[in-house]
Design a protein around this motif. Structure first.
Motif, PDB file in Angstrom:
ATOM      1  N   LYS A 193       9.059  53.366  27.306  1.00  0.00           N
ATOM      2  CA  LYS A 193       9.966  52.950  26.241  1.00  0.00           C
ATOM      3  C   LYS A 193      11.280  53.710  26.193  1.00  0.00           C
ATOM      4  O   LYS A 193      12.200  53.299  25.501  1.00  0.00           O
ATOM      5  N   ASN A 194      11.405  54.831  26.912  1.00  0.00           N
ATOM      6  CA  ASN A 194      12.683  55.530  26.897  1.00  0.00           C
ATOM      7  C   ASN A 194      13.248  55.628  28.317  1.00  0.00           C
ATOM      8  O   ASN A 194      12.554  55.380  29.314  1.00  0.00           O
ATOM      9  N   SER A 195      14.505  55.983  28.417  1.00  0.00           N
ATOM     10  CA  SER A 195      15.212  55.943  29.701  1.00  0.00           C
ATOM     11  C   SER A 195      14.654  56.957  30.704  1.00  0.00           C
ATOM     12  O   SER A 195      14.623  56.684  31.906  1.00  0.00           O
ATOM     13  N   LEU A 196      14.195  58.122  30.248  1.00  0.00           N
ATOM     14  CA  LEU A 196      13.649  59.118  31.164  1.00  0.00           C
ATOM     15  C   LEU A 196      12.359  58.629  31.814  1.00  0.00           C
ATOM     16  O   LEU A 196      12.146  58.801  33.024  1.00  0.00           O
ATOM     17  N   GLN A 197      11.472  57.992  31.036  1.00  0.00           N
ATOM     18  CA  GLN A 197      10.237  57.445  31.596  1.00  0.00           C
ATOM     19  C   GLN A 197      10.549  56.365  32.632  1.00  0.00           C
ATOM     20  O   GLN A 197       9.905  56.294  33.686  1.00  0.00           O
ATOM     21  N   GLN A 198      11.534  55.516  32.359  1.00  0.00           N
ATOM     22  CA  GLN A 198      11.900  54.463  33.293  1.00  0.00           C
ATOM     23  C   GLN A 198      12.498  55.046  34.576  1.00  0.00           C
ATOM     24  O   GLN A 198      12.237  54.552  35.676  1.00  0.00           O
ATOM     25  N   GLU A 199      13.284  56.122  34.436  1.00  0.00           N
ATOM     26  CA  GLU A 199      13.874  56.744  35.621  1.00  0.00           C
ATOM     27  C   GLU A 199      12.783  57.349  36.504  1.00  0.00           C
ATOM     28  O   GLU A 199      12.819  57.218  37.737  1.00  0.00           O
ATOM     29  N   LYS A 200      11.809  58.018  35.905  1.00  0.00           N
ATOM     30  CA  LYS A 200      10.703  58.592  36.680  1.00  0.00           C
ATOM     31  C   LYS A 200       9.935  57.503  37.426  1.00  0.00           C
ATOM     32  O   LYS A 200       9.515  57.691  38.575  1.00  0.00           O
ATOM     33  N   GLU A 201       9.762  56.349  36.781  1.00  0.00           N
ATOM     34  CA  GLU A 201       9.029  55.249  37.432  1.00  0.00           C
ATOM     35  C   GLU A 201       9.818  54.683  38.600  1.00  0.00           C
ATOM     36  O   GLU A 201       9.251  54.369  39.659  1.00  0.00           O
ATOM     37  N   LEU A 202      11.128  54.551  38.461  1.00  0.00           N
ATOM     38  CA  LEU A 202      11.954  54.063  39.567  1.00  0.00           C
ATOM     39  C   LEU A 202      11.918  55.030  40.745  1.00  0.00           C
ATOM     40  O   LEU A 202      11.914  54.609  41.907  1.00  0.00           O
ATOM     41  N   ILE A 203      11.886  56.329  40.469  1.00  0.00           N
ATOM     42  CA  ILE A 203      11.790  57.317  41.541  1.00  0.00           C
ATOM     43  C   ILE A 203      10.464  57.163  42.295  1.00  0.00           C
ATOM     44  O   ILE A 203      10.406  57.296  43.516  1.00  0.00           O
ATOM     45  N   LYS A 204       9.384  56.863  41.563  1.00  0.00           N
ATOM     46  CA  LYS A 204       8.097  56.617  42.220  1.00  0.00           C
ATOM     47  C   LYS A 204       8.216  55.468  43.219  1.00  0.00           C
ATOM     48  O   LYS A 204       7.720  55.556  44.351  1.00  0.00           O
ATOM     49  N   TRP A 205       8.874  54.379  42.807  1.00  0.00           N
ATOM     50  CA  TRP A 205       8.996  53.220  43.683  1.00  0.00           C
ATOM     51  C   TRP A 205       9.917  53.521  44.861  1.00  0.00           C
ATOM     52  O   TRP A 205       9.725  52.982  45.953  1.00  0.00           O
ATOM     53  N   ASP A 206      10.911  54.366  44.653  1.00  0.00           N
ATOM     54  CA  ASP A 206      11.788  54.748  45.761  1.00  0.00           C
ATOM     55  C   ASP A 206      11.025  55.552  46.802  1.00  0.00           C
ATOM     56  O   ASP A 206      11.384  55.563  47.985  1.00  0.00           O
ATOM     57  N   ASN A 207       9.943  56.236  46.398  1.00  0.00           N
ATOM     58  CA  ASN A 207       9.122  57.014  47.322  1.00  0.00           C
ATOM     59  C   ASN A 207       8.192  56.145  48.160  1.00  0.00           C
ATOM     60  O   ASN A 207       7.541  56.654  49.085  1.00  0.00           O
ATOM     61  N   CYS A 208       8.117  54.874  47.851  1.00  0.00           N
ATOM     62  CA  CYS A 208       7.249  53.977  48.621  1.00  0.00           C
ATOM     63  C   CYS A 208       7.782  53.851  50.044  1.00  0.00           C
ATOM     64  O   CYS A 208       8.963  53.571  50.262  1.00  0.00           O
ATOM     65  N   ALA A 209       6.908  54.075  51.027  1.00  0.00           N
ATOM     66  CA  ALA A 209       7.306  54.056  52.435  1.00  0.00           C
ATOM     67  C   ALA A 209       6.986  52.722  53.102  1.00  0.00           C
ATOM     68  O   ALA A 209       6.829  52.658  54.322  1.00  0.00           O
ATOM     69  N   SER A 210       6.886  51.676  52.320  1.00  0.00           N
ATOM     70  CA  SER A 210       6.609  50.351  52.866  1.00  0.00           C
ATOM     71  C   SER A 210       7.249  49.320  51.943  1.00  0.00           C
ATOM     72  O   SER A 210       7.981  49.659  51.015  1.00  0.00           O
ATOM     73  N   ARG A 211       6.989  48.076  52.208  1.00  0.00           N
ATOM     74  CA  ARG A 211       7.625  47.038  51.409  1.00  0.00           C
ATOM     75  C   ARG A 211       7.071  47.030  49.980  1.00  0.00           C
ATOM     76  O   ARG A 211       5.966  47.476  49.716  1.00  0.00           O
ATOM     77  N   VAL A 212       7.880  46.459  49.088  1.00  0.00           N
ATOM     78  CA  VAL A 212       7.515  46.316  47.685  1.00  0.00           C
ATOM     79  C   VAL A 212       7.498  44.833  47.353  1.00  0.00           C
ATOM     80  O   VAL A 212       8.483  44.124  47.602  1.00  0.00           O
ATOM     81  N   ASP A 213       6.395  44.340  46.839  1.00  0.00           N
ATOM     82  CA  ASP A 213       6.349  42.944  46.409  1.00  0.00           C
ATOM     83  C   ASP A 213       7.182  42.787  45.142  1.00  0.00           C
ATOM     84  O   ASP A 213       7.132  43.631  44.234  1.00  0.00           O
TER      85      ASP A 213
END
Length: 219
Positions: free
Chosen positions: A148-168
């Protein structure tokens, strides 16, 4: 507790990304009738219950073109030792204040014509879609994963950036282009002066399609 108000996003898109968002449509400007649902959109089907057409924000307004990241069953990431391990993350609906741009080139060879004009074009196929997602991380009580806040959303986007394969990826703007997956090339975050609860972000990605190879064996 300190509370912050979210300013009009149209001005933020212009300041952060140079993208001008048009003004609010007012039906009375064309028909003279206040809240006329037809307005300039004569011939378009009107849905009585707006909840049947869109995902809704916490303010009761429709979210146009929502974007959902969903991990592939084969998704991986690198651990601290540089080893590939399973990428475990829940689905993530990107912030509601996000816009997408797409660009795709043809793969072609051109040959100049001696003594003539123009060139001969040989088209071999299409390159990947180049995808840019610009948006803002803002307080959002309607965020379905509870971020619900911008910091939580930023942490989640960083998780997805760490993905070493495709993202559906799911969203109507992707499906009309036949895009089911993408690979994130890079992501950046920028602060906005005087707006501590809002962060601008940009994702650069490429469309990613699985390539199947059929190997004939003589054994």
């Amino acid at each position: 507790m300190i509370e912050f108000n979210v300013p009009p996003l149209a001005g933020l898109f212009l300041d952060a990304f140079g993208v001008k968002i048009g003004g609010i449509y007012r039906p009375e400007a064309s028909t003279g009738k206040a809240d006329d649902p037809a307005g300039l959109f004569t011939g378009i089907e009107i849905i009585e219950d707006i909840n049947d057409a869109y995902e809704m924000s916490a303010l009761g307004t429709p979210i146009l073109w929502p974007i959902l990241f969903s991990k592939s069953d084969l998704a991986k990431k690198y651990n601290n030792k540089g080893e590939l391990i399973d990428f475990n993350s829940q689905d993530f609906r990107l912030p509601i204040a996000s816009i997408i741009s797409f660009r795709r080139d043809k793969i072609m060879s051109t040959t100049k014509v001696n003594g003539g004009r123009g060139s001969v074009k040989e088209i071999y196929g299409f390159d990947d879609w180049q995808i840019t997602i610009n948006g803002f991380l803002i307080p959002d009580a309607s965020q379905p994963q509870g971020l619900k806040n911008s910091l939580q959303q930023e942490k989640e986007l960083i998780k997805w950036d760490n993905c070493a394969s495709r993202v559906d990826v799911f969203g109507e703007l992707f499906s009309v282009r036949g895009i089911k997956s993408l690979t994130i090339k890079g992501i950046n975050f920028e602060p906005l002066r005087g707006k501590p609860n809002i962060r601008a972000y940009t994702i650069n990605a490429l469309s990613d399609e699985p390539i199947e190879l059929n190997i004939k064996s003589s054994i």
